[in-house]
Motif scaffolding. Structure first.
Motif, PDB file in Angstrom:
ATOM      1  N   VAL A 230     -32.007  -2.626   9.338  1.00 39.24           N
ATOM      2  CA  VAL A 230     -31.014  -1.674   8.839  1.00 39.24           C
ATOM      3  C   VAL A 230     -31.178  -1.472   7.336  1.00 39.24           C
ATOM      4  N   MET A 231     -31.340  -2.571   6.608  1.00 36.60           N
ATOM      5  CA  MET A 231     -31.444  -2.470   5.151  1.00 36.60           C
ATOM      6  C   MET A 231     -32.667  -1.666   4.730  1.00 36.60           C
ATOM      7  N   LEU A 232     -33.813  -1.942   5.357  1.00 32.88           N
ATOM      8  CA  LEU A 232     -35.029  -1.219   5.000  1.00 32.88           C
ATOM      9  C   LEU A 232     -35.056   0.174   5.624  1.00 32.88           C
ATOM     10  N   GLY A 233     -34.565   0.260   6.867  1.00 30.70           N
ATOM     11  CA  GLY A 233     -34.622   1.538   7.571  1.00 30.70           C
ATOM     12  C   GLY A 233     -33.794   2.626   6.920  1.00 30.70           C
ATOM     13  N   THR A 234     -32.641   2.265   6.377  1.00 32.71           N
ATOM     14  CA  THR A 234     -31.787   3.264   5.728  1.00 32.71           C
ATOM     15  C   THR A 234     -31.879   3.221   4.212  1.00 32.71           C
ATOM     16  N   GLY A 235     -32.517   2.192   3.660  1.00 31.24           N
ATOM     17  CA  GLY A 235     -32.683   2.115   2.209  1.00 31.24           C
ATOM     18  C   GLY A 235     -33.483   3.277   1.667  1.00 31.24           C
ATOM     19  N   GLY A 236     -34.474   3.737   2.443  1.00 31.73           N
ATOM     20  CA  GLY A 236     -35.269   4.879   2.006  1.00 31.73           C
ATOM     21  C   GLY A 236     -34.435   6.135   1.823  1.00 31.73           C
ATOM     22  N   MET A 237     -33.476   6.343   2.747  1.00 32.16           N
ATOM     23  CA  MET A 237     -32.595   7.496   2.644  1.00 32.16           C
ATOM     24  C   MET A 237     -31.807   7.464   1.335  1.00 32.16           C
ATOM     25  N   PHE A 238     -31.279   6.291   0.985  1.00 33.57           N
ATOM     26  CA  PHE A 238     -30.477   6.182  -0.236  1.00 33.57           C
ATOM     27  C   PHE A 238     -31.326   6.313  -1.493  1.00 33.57           C
ATOM     28  N   CYS A 239     -32.599   6.006  -1.394  1.00 31.73           N
ATOM     29  CA  CYS A 239     -33.489   6.175  -2.528  1.00 31.73           C
ATOM     30  C   CYS A 239     -33.513   7.634  -2.967  1.00 31.73           C
ATOM     31  N   VAL A 240     -33.426   8.543  -1.998  1.00 37.67           N
ATOM     32  CA  VAL A 240     -33.398   9.982  -2.291  1.00 37.67           C
ATOM     33  C   VAL A 240     -31.973  10.474  -2.488  1.00 37.67           C
ATOM     34  N   TYR A 241     -31.067  10.073  -1.576  1.00 36.44           N
ATOM     35  CA  TYR A 241     -29.714  10.637  -1.577  1.00 36.44           C
ATOM     36  C   TYR A 241     -28.958  10.350  -2.875  1.00 36.44           C
TER      37      TYR A 241
ATOM     38  N   THR B 249     -31.904  11.412   9.269  1.00 33.58           N
ATOM     39  CA  THR B 249     -32.274  10.002   9.122  1.00 33.58           C
ATOM     40  C   THR B 249     -31.141   9.072   9.546  1.00 33.58           C
ATOM     41  N   ILE B 250     -29.914   9.583   9.640  1.00 32.93           N
ATOM     42  CA  ILE B 250     -28.778   8.751  10.040  1.00 32.93           C
ATOM     43  C   ILE B 250     -28.859   8.381  11.519  1.00 32.93           C
ATOM     44  N   ALA B 251     -29.769   9.021  12.275  1.00 29.96           N
ATOM     45  CA  ALA B 251     -29.905   8.713  13.706  1.00 29.96           C
ATOM     46  C   ALA B 251     -30.194   7.246  13.944  1.00 29.96           C
ATOM     47  N   LEU B 252     -30.722   6.573  12.940  1.00 29.94           N
ATOM     48  CA  LEU B 252     -31.002   5.149  13.070  1.00 29.94           C
ATOM     49  C   LEU B 252     -29.724   4.322  13.181  1.00 29.94           C
ATOM     50  N   GLY B 253     -28.605   4.848  12.658  1.00 30.79           N
ATOM     51  CA  GLY B 253     -27.346   4.106  12.638  1.00 30.79           C
ATOM     52  C   GLY B 253     -26.831   3.698  14.008  1.00 30.79           C
ATOM     53  N   PRO B 254     -26.595   4.662  14.930  1.00 26.12           N
ATOM     54  CA  PRO B 254     -26.118   4.274  16.264  1.00 26.12           C
ATOM     55  C   PRO B 254     -27.083   3.347  16.995  1.00 26.12           C
ATOM     56  N   ALA B 255     -28.390   3.558  16.808  1.00 24.16           N
ATOM     57  CA  ALA B 255     -29.372   2.715  17.482  1.00 24.16           C
ATOM     58  C   ALA B 255     -29.244   1.265  17.032  1.00 24.16           C
ATOM     59  N   MET B 256     -29.103   1.054  15.736  1.00 23.99           N
ATOM     60  CA  MET B 256     -28.996  -0.308  15.220  1.00 23.99           C
ATOM     61  C   MET B 256     -27.647  -0.940  15.563  1.00 23.99           C
ATOM     62  N   GLN B 257     -26.593  -0.126  15.615  1.00 27.65           N
ATOM     63  CA  GLN B 257     -25.284  -0.663  15.992  1.00 27.65           C
ATOM     64  C   GLN B 257     -25.318  -1.173  17.425  1.00 27.65           C
ATOM     65  N   MET B 258     -25.911  -0.379  18.320  1.00 31.11           N
ATOM     66  CA  MET B 258     -26.018  -0.807  19.711  1.00 31.11           C
ATOM     67  C   MET B 258     -26.924  -2.028  19.845  1.00 31.11           C
ATOM     68  N   ARG B 259     -27.995  -2.066  19.072  1.00 34.28           N
ATOM     69  CA  ARG B 259     -28.908  -3.203  19.115  1.00 34.28           C
ATOM     70  C   ARG B 259     -28.201  -4.488  18.687  1.00 34.28           C
ATOM     71  N   LEU B 260     -27.411  -4.392  17.627  1.00 26.86           N
ATOM     72  CA  LEU B 260     -26.679  -5.565  17.158  1.00 26.86           C
ATOM     73  C   LEU B 260     -25.681  -6.041  18.197  1.00 26.86           C
ATOM     74  N   MET B 261     -24.974  -5.119  18.820  1.00 26.83           N
ATOM     75  CA  MET B 261     -24.002  -5.500  19.836  1.00 26.83           C
ATOM     76  C   MET B 261     -24.688  -6.190  21.009  1.00 26.83           C
ATOM     77  N   ALA B 262     -25.945  -5.802  21.271  1.00 30.16           N
ATOM     78  CA  ALA B 262     -26.662  -6.377  22.392  1.00 30.16           C
ATOM     79  C   ALA B 262     -27.108  -7.811  22.124  1.00 30.16           C
TER      80      ALA B 262
END
Length: 405
Positions: free
Chosen positions: A222-233, A315-328
């Motif tokens: 999560v940190m690396l996967g979405t960190g790139g987005m914040f680098c630009v945003y 790029t936010i599409a990664l969010g729900p995927a990681m949330q579900m992964r964590l719950m699993a």
């Protein structure tokens, strides 16, 4: 809010208002988090400070999320989930309202830190609540609807706050954030079904989350996967002003365009995760790497950067995927793991902002934030592939053994 309720015939449609209540809460949280990036010039003027000095205000909120996620998850572990959501939403409302009284950078950093404390548990608890309300095959979409509040914050909330900062004051913008949170607290009280306190819930079980290797893998992803987005945003407004040379009044429109991309990305990602979790997650990573890298080429040209900003929202599409992964992978530590997802998301915020600042300070220019963001996303993809090595079927992440208690 149990699996038995679902078995008795309750459907996603029957839970429209409860899930909407949760989405209003995430809309308020998302607006409060992302608005500050567009309001930094107004905050700097009002505090007689530089924009780099005020950048720590963004970091203070992120650090509040990181500190608050484990502590508040433990403190609220035995409470009724509905009661915890109401209390934490009220906390978020009050701290945002009181923050408008700050007259120094240090004071505002303090209030932003306090406002960030309940963020992780609010998001995590909202996702768990939404998942518990629907049948097993629709949990990804339910969690995606909760995340939609965050994405709509970028369509409406953050641009509106930027306009308020330009024509009124950042203080008015954060009064609005507080008001949205108060409305969400009322809606949660009114529409979320009552659940019982959990006095027998194991605090030790929640702490065991930190002993599971897969949870640490997902948090790192999560940190690396979405960190790139914040680098630009984090710096996209300044990039558009100084490189693309757009007028100041158009910045909220570009923020809204990014937000529309987030809405589409969150919906597509949430739908895909119910069908093919592994493919959806890898696809989201590839999308991140490609669009972040293309930003470097597109930035000087108005027509191309407009398209890329919309695509970057996906790029936010990664969010729900990681949330579900964590719950699993969380087992009995559902609350802790779900909350820590958003702590990792805010570490990504801090990481992306820091890397972007380093790139700019090194003289590479705003376009290079896209290359740096793409590089961070590649590292996230590699870590994800490492984490699922030996797990040929990630689809097990949505099997019936996952409990949303």
């Amino acid at each position: 809010m149990t699996a038995s309720a679902v078995k008795q015939g309750q459907t996603t449609t029957g839970h429209a208002l409860p899930i909407l209540s949760l989405a209003v809460g995430t809309f308020g949280i998302g607006t409060g988090e992302f608005a500050m990036m567009g309001l930094l010039p107004d905050v700097a003027r009002s505090m007689d400070a530089s924009i780099p000095q005020c950048g720590n205000i963004v970091s203070a909120y992120a650090m509040g999320v990181v500190v608050g996620a484990p502590i508040i998850s433990l403190a609220s572990a035995r409470m009724s989930r509905k009661q915890a959501l109401i209390l934490l939403t009220l906390w978020f409302a009050v701290t945002n309202i009181l923050g408008t009284l700050a007259h120094s950078v240090g004071a505002l950093e303090f209030w932003r830190f306090l406002a960030g404390l309940p963020h992780g548990t609010l998001f995590g608890g909202s996702a768990l609540t939404a998942a518990s309300l629907v049948a097993e095959g629709r949990r990804g979409k339910a969690v995606g609807h909760v995340f939609a509040g965050l994405t709509f914050a970028n369509v409406v909330g953050a641009p509106l706050a930027s306009l308020m900062g330009e024509y009124l004051s950042w203080r008015v913008a954060y009064l609005l954030v507080g008001a949205i949170a108060l409305i969400a607290a009322f809606m949660i009280w009114r529409f979320i079904p009552r659940d019982d306190p959990r006095p027998g819930h194991s605090l030790l079980g929640e702490l065991r989350a930190f002993g599971r290797k897969q949870i640490w893998y997902v948090l790192g992803v999560v940190m690396l996967g979405t960190g790139g987005m914040f680098c630009v945003y984090t710096y996209v407004s300044a990039a558009l002003l100084h490189v693309t040379h757009v007028p100041l009044w158009s910045i909220p429109l570009f923020q809204g365009l990014w937000g529309v991309g987030m809405v589409v990305g969150a919906y597509v990602g949430a739908s895909a995760i119910d069908r093919n979790p592994l493919g959806a997650t890898i696809g989201a990573f590839i999308w991140n790497v490609v669009t972040l890298s293309l930003f470097a080429f597109a930035l000087p040209h108005l027509w191309s950067v407009t398209i890329i900003i919309f695509l970057l929202g996906g790029t936010i599409a990664l969010g729900p995927a990681m949330q579900m992964r964590l719950m699993a992978v969380a087992g009995d530590a559902q609350t802790m793991a779900a909350s820590m997802n958003h702590a990792a998301f805010n570490l990504a915020n801090a990481l992306g902002a820091w890397v972007g600042a380093f790139v700019l300070a090194s003289g590479f220019g705003y376009a290079a934030t896209g290359w740096a963001g793409g590089g961070i996303a590649i590292m996230g993809l590699l870590l994800f592939l490492l984490s699922v090595r030996g797990e040929p079927r990630l689809e097990r992440s949505t099997d019936s053994s996952v409990r949303f208690h």
